[in-house]
Enzyme design. Sequence first.
Site, short mmCIF file in Angstrom:
data_model
loop_
_atom_site.label_atom_id
_atom_site.label_comp_id
_atom_site.label_asym_id
_atom_site.label_seq_id
_atom_site.Cartn_x
_atom_site.Cartn_y
_atom_site.Cartn_z
N LYS A 34 -26.63 115.25 35.98
CA LYS A 34 -27.75 115.91 35.31
C LYS A 34 -27.63 115.77 33.79
O LYS A 34 -26.60 116.12 33.21
CB LYS A 34 -27.77 117.39 35.70
N GLY A 79 -20.36 118.18 31.07
CA GLY A 79 -19.60 117.00 31.47
C GLY A 79 -20.37 115.70 31.26
O GLY A 79 -19.81 114.70 30.80
N CYS A 80 -21.64 115.72 31.58
CA CYS A 80 -22.47 114.53 31.42
C CYS A 80 -22.65 114.17 29.94
O CYS A 80 -22.69 113.00 29.57
CB CYS A 80 -23.82 114.73 32.09
N THR A 81 -22.70 115.19 29.10
CA THR A 81 -22.83 114.97 27.66
C THR A 81 -21.57 114.31 27.11
O THR A 81 -21.64 113.31 26.38
CB THR A 81 -23.12 116.30 26.93
N ALA A 98 -21.43 110.67 28.22
CA ALA A 98 -22.41 109.84 27.50
C ALA A 98 -21.98 109.60 26.06
O ALA A 98 -22.12 108.49 25.53
CB ALA A 98 -23.78 110.49 27.56
#
Length: 159
Positions: free
Chosen positions: A41, A46-48, A51
Amino acid sequence: MKTITVGETAPLFTLLDENSDKVALADYIGKKQVLVYFYPKAMTPGCTVQAQGLRDSKSELEQLNTIVFGISPDEPKKLIKFCQRDALNFTLLSDVDHSVADAFGVWGLKKFMGKEYDGIHRLSFLIGLNGKISHVFNKFKTKNHHEVVLDVLTLTTKN
């Protein structure tokens, strides 16, 4: 959930990017290695971190003839916000119906805080110039994902 493995041909796909433009994997086969990374998402912690690590590694990835596609079930309008907020310099792709995640074998049952639900498993695939999977990244932390990818790319370029 049957995840594709090293040596298999990567499933071809065309998805909308953060600008709602179509991006086709076939356009890159034979020209660049492609890192396809699946994340659950946009704009979550975590995704930030994951990325941002790839963003900060762009020049090294380019030197290793590798382009990055991040794939999540988010709509393009959320992806553009993620790109703008974090100054992301690579392509994010929208897989709303999770058909590409299914094709790669990364959509399936997950457990979080005692709840079970279907979602994306955080895996990455390196697709070689020949269109085949040359590496599956399944053991990493979000904060060092980019380092693990660069280590593999550096080793494979030396051999």
